[in-house]
Design a protein around this motif. Sequence first.
Motif, PDB file in Angstrom:
ATOM      1  N   THR A 133       0.734  -1.337  -0.005  1.00 14.36           N
ATOM      2  CA  THR A 133       0.020  -0.030  -0.089  1.00 14.36           C
ATOM      3  C   THR A 133       0.864   1.183   0.069  1.00 14.36           C
ATOM      4  O   THR A 133       1.887   1.369   0.817  1.00 14.36           O
ATOM      5  CB  THR A 133      -0.969   0.121   1.213  1.00 14.36           C
ATOM      6  OG1 THR A 133      -1.646  -1.175   1.264  1.00 14.36           O
ATOM      7  CG2 THR A 133      -1.717   1.044   1.294  1.00 14.36           C
ATOM      8  N   LEU A 149      -3.988   9.723   0.314  1.00 11.70           N
ATOM      9  CA  LEU A 149      -4.467   8.976  -0.725  1.00 11.70           C
ATOM     10  C   LEU A 149      -3.841   7.538  -0.698  1.00 11.70           C
ATOM     11  O   LEU A 149      -2.584   7.577  -0.400  1.00 11.70           O
ATOM     12  CB  LEU A 149      -4.097   9.461  -2.037  1.00 11.70           C
ATOM     13  CG  LEU A 149      -4.750  10.924  -2.517  1.00 11.70           C
ATOM     14  CD1 LEU A 149      -4.295  11.442  -3.713  1.00 11.70           C
ATOM     15  CD2 LEU A 149      -6.304  11.127  -2.112  1.00 11.70           C
ATOM     16  N   TYR A 150      -4.832   6.628  -0.726  1.00 15.47           N
ATOM     17  CA  TYR A 150      -4.336   5.151  -0.455  1.00 15.47           C
ATOM     18  C   TYR A 150      -4.431   4.321  -1.766  1.00 15.47           C
ATOM     19  O   TYR A 150      -5.509   4.421  -2.564  1.00 15.47           O
ATOM     20  CB  TYR A 150      -4.959   4.738   0.613  1.00 15.47           C
ATOM     21  CG  TYR A 150      -4.821   5.176   1.851  1.00 15.47           C
ATOM     22  CD1 TYR A 150      -5.690   6.325   2.280  1.00 15.47           C
ATOM     23  CD2 TYR A 150      -4.042   4.517   3.141  1.00 15.47           C
ATOM     24  CE1 TYR A 150      -5.418   6.840   3.701  1.00 15.47           C
ATOM     25  CE2 TYR A 150      -4.122   5.070   4.254  1.00 15.47           C
ATOM     26  CZ  TYR A 150      -4.566   6.191   4.537  1.00 15.47           C
ATOM     27  OH  TYR A 150      -4.669   6.640   5.831  1.00 15.47           O
ATOM     28  N   TYR A 151      -3.412   3.679  -2.079  1.00 12.58           N
ATOM     29  CA  TYR A 151      -3.453   3.056  -3.196  1.00 12.58           C
ATOM     30  C   TYR A 151      -2.960   1.596  -2.984  1.00 12.58           C
ATOM     31  O   TYR A 151      -1.611   1.411  -2.283  1.00 12.58           O
ATOM     32  CB  TYR A 151      -2.191   3.350  -4.170  1.00 12.58           C
ATOM     33  CG  TYR A 151      -2.468   4.728  -4.882  1.00 12.58           C
ATOM     34  CD1 TYR A 151      -2.231   5.824  -4.007  1.00 12.58           C
ATOM     35  CD2 TYR A 151      -3.386   4.832  -5.924  1.00 12.58           C
ATOM     36  CE1 TYR A 151      -2.348   7.086  -4.528  1.00 12.58           C
ATOM     37  CE2 TYR A 151      -3.624   6.269  -6.106  1.00 12.58           C
ATOM     38  CZ  TYR A 151      -3.080   7.319  -5.799  1.00 12.58           C
ATOM     39  OH  TYR A 151      -3.334   8.559  -6.040  1.00 12.58           O
ATOM     40  N   ARG A 162      -8.168   1.927  -4.159  1.00 14.05           N
ATOM     41  CA  ARG A 162      -7.836   3.244  -3.984  1.00 14.05           C
ATOM     42  C   ARG A 162      -8.911   3.855  -2.682  1.00 14.05           C
ATOM     43  O   ARG A 162     -10.183   3.607  -2.786  1.00 14.05           O
ATOM     44  CB  ARG A 162      -8.020   4.197  -4.903  1.00 14.05           C
ATOM     45  CG  ARG A 162      -7.120   4.167  -5.910  1.00 14.05           C
ATOM     46  CD  ARG A 162      -6.815   5.032  -7.115  1.00 14.05           C
ATOM     47  NE  ARG A 162      -7.224   6.470  -6.810  1.00 14.05           N
ATOM     48  CZ  ARG A 162      -6.969   7.498  -7.404  1.00 14.05           C
ATOM     49  NH1 ARG A 162      -7.004   7.558  -8.839  1.00 14.05           N
ATOM     50  NH2 ARG A 162      -7.134   8.504  -7.186  1.00 14.05           N
ATOM     51  N   LEU A 182     -12.129   8.158  -5.855  1.00 11.17           N
ATOM     52  CA  LEU A 182     -11.106   7.904  -6.861  1.00 11.17           C
ATOM     53  C   LEU A 182     -11.584   8.918  -7.909  1.00 11.17           C
ATOM     54  O   LEU A 182     -12.698   9.366  -8.264  1.00 11.17           O
ATOM     55  CB  LEU A 182     -11.570   6.518  -7.810  1.00 11.17           C
ATOM     56  CG  LEU A 182     -10.753   6.265  -8.962  1.00 11.17           C
ATOM     57  CD1 LEU A 182     -10.119   4.960  -9.018  1.00 11.17           C
ATOM     58  CD2 LEU A 182     -11.630   6.521  -9.900  1.00 11.17           C
ATOM     59  N   GLU A 295     -13.743   2.766  -0.246  1.00  9.83           N
ATOM     60  CA  GLU A 295     -12.800   2.318  -1.085  1.00  9.83           C
ATOM     61  C   GLU A 295     -13.482   1.990  -2.618  1.00  9.83           C
ATOM     62  O   GLU A 295     -14.407   1.692  -2.646  1.00  9.83           O
ATOM     63  CB  GLU A 295     -12.540   0.817  -0.728  1.00  9.83           C
ATOM     64  CG  GLU A 295     -11.274   0.239  -1.403  1.00  9.83           C
ATOM     65  CD  GLU A 295     -10.590  -0.968  -0.904  1.00  9.83           C
ATOM     66  OE1 GLU A 295      -9.530  -0.917  -0.199  1.00  9.83           O
ATOM     67  OE2 GLU A 295     -11.213  -2.068  -0.866  1.00  9.83           O
TER      68      GLU A 295
END
Length: 743
Positions: A133, A149-151, A162, A182, A295
């Motif tokens: 992540t 921002l999480y990926y 995301r 997103l 998410e």
Amino acid sequence: MLIFINEELNQFHLTNKTVSYIFHVMKNGELGQLYYGKRLENQADFSHFGAYHIPTAASCHVEKDDPAFSLETVCQEYPVYGTTDFREPAISLRHPSGSSVSKFEYAGYEVLDGKERIPGLPSTFANAGEASTLVITLIDNLRDIKLKLYYTIFENSSSITRHASLENDGEHPIDIERLMSLSLDLNDHDFMMVHLAGAWSRERHVKERKLQTGIQSISSIRGASSHQHNPFLALKRPHTTENNGEAYSFHFVYSGNFLAQAEVDHYNTARIQIGIHPFQFNWRLNPGEAFHAPEVVMTYSDLGLNGLTQSLHTLYREHLIAPVWQKRQRPVVINNWEATYFDFNAEKILVIARQAKELGVELFVLDDGWFGKRNDDTTSLGDWFTDPDKLPGGIEALSRAIQNEGMQFGLWFEPEMISEESDLYEKHPDWVIYDPERPPSYGRNQWVLDYTREEVVDYLYERISSFIRSAKLNYIKWDMNRNITEAYSASLGQDRQGEFFHRYILGVYDLYERLTSKYPEVLFESCAGGGGRFDAGMLYYAPQAWASDDTDAVERLKIQYGSSFVYPIYSIGSHVSDIPNHQTLRSTSLKARGDAAYFGTFGYELDPNKMTDEEKAEVKAQIVTYKLHRTLIRHGDFYRLISPFESNEAAWMVVSKNRAEALIGWYKILATPNPKKIQTLKLAGLDSVSTYQVNGSDQAFGGDELMQRGLALPVEYNGVNQHQAERGGDFQSYVFYLTKNGG
Ligand code: DGJ
């Protein structure tokens, strides 16, 4: 290594065996999108992908001495409104001054091994070693607001997840007016938009349209993800088919109001966004608080729409559905709803259950009508106490009796609802969602409970758990039969009503979380008047969903075909029901109904005592067939072969990961006079250098032949060939089982 970072250029490359996702920090500190698609070898520098050279007199630019650098002409990662980009933003905040201008600049990154859960929300999960992540932190320095921002990229998936979160480190409250999960700018708009739309009893029909300049969107503002639009949007190239070509998809892991849109601008850039619907949304974020947007799963495939599907199915099977249910067989169900509706008592139920057991059914589900004084749909929702007139020994005695027969026992609840005529309403009229200044609207004679109130969730938790414990429930069907009107909660106060819809769904998730973590062995099936809330948020808690109240075999082809785009087929609740069908009045053969229902969680929705001996024998054989193949149905790769939206036929198949076996469903809706002489069905996903046997026959067919020339279909009646014809008439269906020789 799944994430490559060039710290000098502030460039991030998420990649695995199949996909690449690349972005960087632009010269103004904001994030620019560089590439999303088929895997690229990592290179030190991808910044030329973000070259901007469209000097235009009509654009506003960021810096005085660089007239070409306009946010309007670059691909961005998480755009704001208020400076030089006039498209819809990912985020919009109202600051104490009244201004809505924000600027989020890159402040740093972090890489986590695996994936953390999102507080209070359902999401995919992954252990260390299975995924990485990337967390990007951006800051609006003027206000001390942190945007994260999480990926997450997985080792074995073409999907990347995301989400975004916002932290208020400042001294003043801010209002979040829009926080999309997103935003993605794609360089061109040469796509067909594919989505799943419908209504009660015709859910998730596949719709396609060409992307056009302007905004095209799907959404729900009903308080549930809805029958009308599933929170899923895909883009495919015009020539992409089920098995070839490029496609992207975006799937929201959320069960409430949502917006998914594609905005094509004057340079033909396509901006995709998906998130909580900003309409009716306003969240007050006080200093020291954080807000987490749900998410999104984004997927890329160069193997057509089936490639997207297989990636989503695998991800959900391994990283969304609760571990305890990932590898468990789904029991064959009998549900009494269409057999009895509200008209039953303990003896009647036991007679149905015993007969079903004899036929091989494993789980009996008692549907609506067992509580309060519920003899029709006008009363008693909320009074979750057994009706002693119908069940004098309580649910407990019935459950015991059924479990003693060697079956599992499940029970229906509609935990989010209340009837006007109920003890609960007499005691707690304030628990209803309504606008105190207006009378509440009705839907199926019921109102919705205010799940923003903790005491409401506590009450339902206590009621449901007491039955799980006392009646040793194996299964719960969680229904939800109306949408939210007069959305208002007195408990929230006048200035926080914009939080209502999201807080409602957080309340629903809270109840699901408490029940499923305390009782992980109970199988939950979500339901909302059929498939009105079949989404990935629900799937996280309830590993299967009642796909539709429409169990007509012909209608089911479309419903299951559409649902299969996104949802693993062993999560799609599909039953054989009586004829004439209660939703369409159509009569199809027991065989056709079974052949359609196999490709889901299998069960029956009828009274088996009303069947002839011949029919009982057929049902027995169907159950044996399903049990034989259910592991394959659970784990295999699913391929759609022929679309019922485009033809008079439908076909699909599921192939084991090692290509050793496959189960194929083929259906023809109406008979064709004087049909084609040689009819074949082209298969997919087989081992092209091996041979396969069909239904155990001695003859072997090459995998390549079955995919290129096709599987020969039985001879069809043509008006004169009655001695040779193996099929004819309306609603034909066949299920073929293939085994690989030496496999
Ligand atoms: C709607 C569901 O979809 C049906 O299966 C059934 O449970 C009824 N509600 C009961 O009221």
